[in-house]
Design a protein around this motif. Structure first.
Motif, mmCIF file in Angstrom:
data_model
loop_
_atom_site.group_PDB
_atom_site.id
_atom_site.type_symbol
_atom_site.label_atom_id
_atom_site.label_comp_id
_atom_site.label_asym_id
_atom_site.label_seq_id
_atom_site.Cartn_x
_atom_site.Cartn_y
_atom_site.Cartn_z
ATOM 1 N N ALA A 72 0.839 -1.205 0.000
ATOM 2 C CA ALA A 72 0.000 0.000 0.000
ATOM 3 C C ALA A 72 0.871 1.252 0.000
ATOM 4 N N ASP A 73 1.948 1.240 0.766
ATOM 5 C CA ASP A 73 2.855 2.376 0.821
ATOM 6 C C ASP A 73 3.501 2.611 -0.543
ATOM 7 N N ALA A 74 3.959 1.543 -1.169
ATOM 8 C CA ALA A 74 4.566 1.661 -2.497
ATOM 9 C C ALA A 74 3.547 2.164 -3.511
ATOM 10 N N CYS A 75 2.337 1.687 -3.410
ATOM 11 C CA CYS A 75 1.272 2.100 -4.320
ATOM 12 C C CYS A 75 0.971 3.591 -4.147
ATOM 13 N N LYS A 116 2.976 5.906 -2.955
ATOM 14 C CA LYS A 116 4.120 6.689 -3.445
ATOM 15 C C LYS A 116 4.078 6.790 -4.962
ATOM 16 N N GLU A 117 3.766 5.704 -5.620
ATOM 17 C CA GLU A 117 3.677 5.697 -7.078
ATOM 18 C C GLU A 117 2.532 6.587 -7.556
ATOM 19 N N TYR A 118 1.410 6.547 -6.846
ATOM 20 C CA TYR A 118 0.263 7.389 -7.185
ATOM 21 C C TYR A 118 0.623 8.872 -7.049
ATOM 22 N N VAL A 119 1.287 9.228 -5.948
ATOM 23 C CA VAL A 119 1.684 10.625 -5.726
ATOM 24 C C VAL A 119 2.645 11.076 -6.821
ATOM 25 N N LYS A 120 3.584 10.212 -7.165
ATOM 26 C CA LYS A 120 4.542 10.545 -8.218
ATOM 27 C C LYS A 120 3.826 10.743 -9.558
ATOM 28 N N ALA A 121 2.920 9.830 -9.888
ATOM 29 C CA ALA A 121 2.196 9.915 -11.161
ATOM 30 C C ALA A 121 1.310 11.156 -11.225
#
Length: 96
Positions: free
Chosen positions: A27-30, A32-37
């Motif tokens: 969930a944390d990785a997801c 972070k990826e969402y925020v980056k995208a």
């Protein structure tokens, strides 16, 4: 009583235990990826809007310039016609 014990156990569990949790890590990785995208999408959108506005400005500027040239050309042609008519009138009165 069991609920209270379970809540206390959750509250007192260490952050290291949460880091070990596979679901939490995913969930944390997801996130972070969402925020980056989303950040990249916002930057791209802002740049696209700037480019679009600049293109509109150039287009409007070219259109206004074209209209200005046509208006100037029409005014000059009218002035030349007027001057020719005046010269013709002067020429006919001198010959008469």
């Amino acid at each position: 009583m069991r609920v209270l014990t379970a809540i206390l156990a959750l509250l007192l569990s260490s952050p290291a235990a949460a880091e070990d949790c596979q679901t939490c890590s995913m969930a944390d990785a997801c996130m972070k990826e969402y925020v980056k995208a989303t950040s990249e999408a916002q930057r791209a959108t802002k740049q696209a809007i700037r480019d679009w506005k600049q293109n509109l400005d150039r287009k409007a500027s070219a259109e206004l310039s074209s209209r200005g040239v046509l208006a100037l050309q029409d005014a000059m042609e009218a002035q030349v016609r007027s001057e020719l008519e005046r010269l013709k009138g002067t020429h006919t009165t001198k010959t008469a």
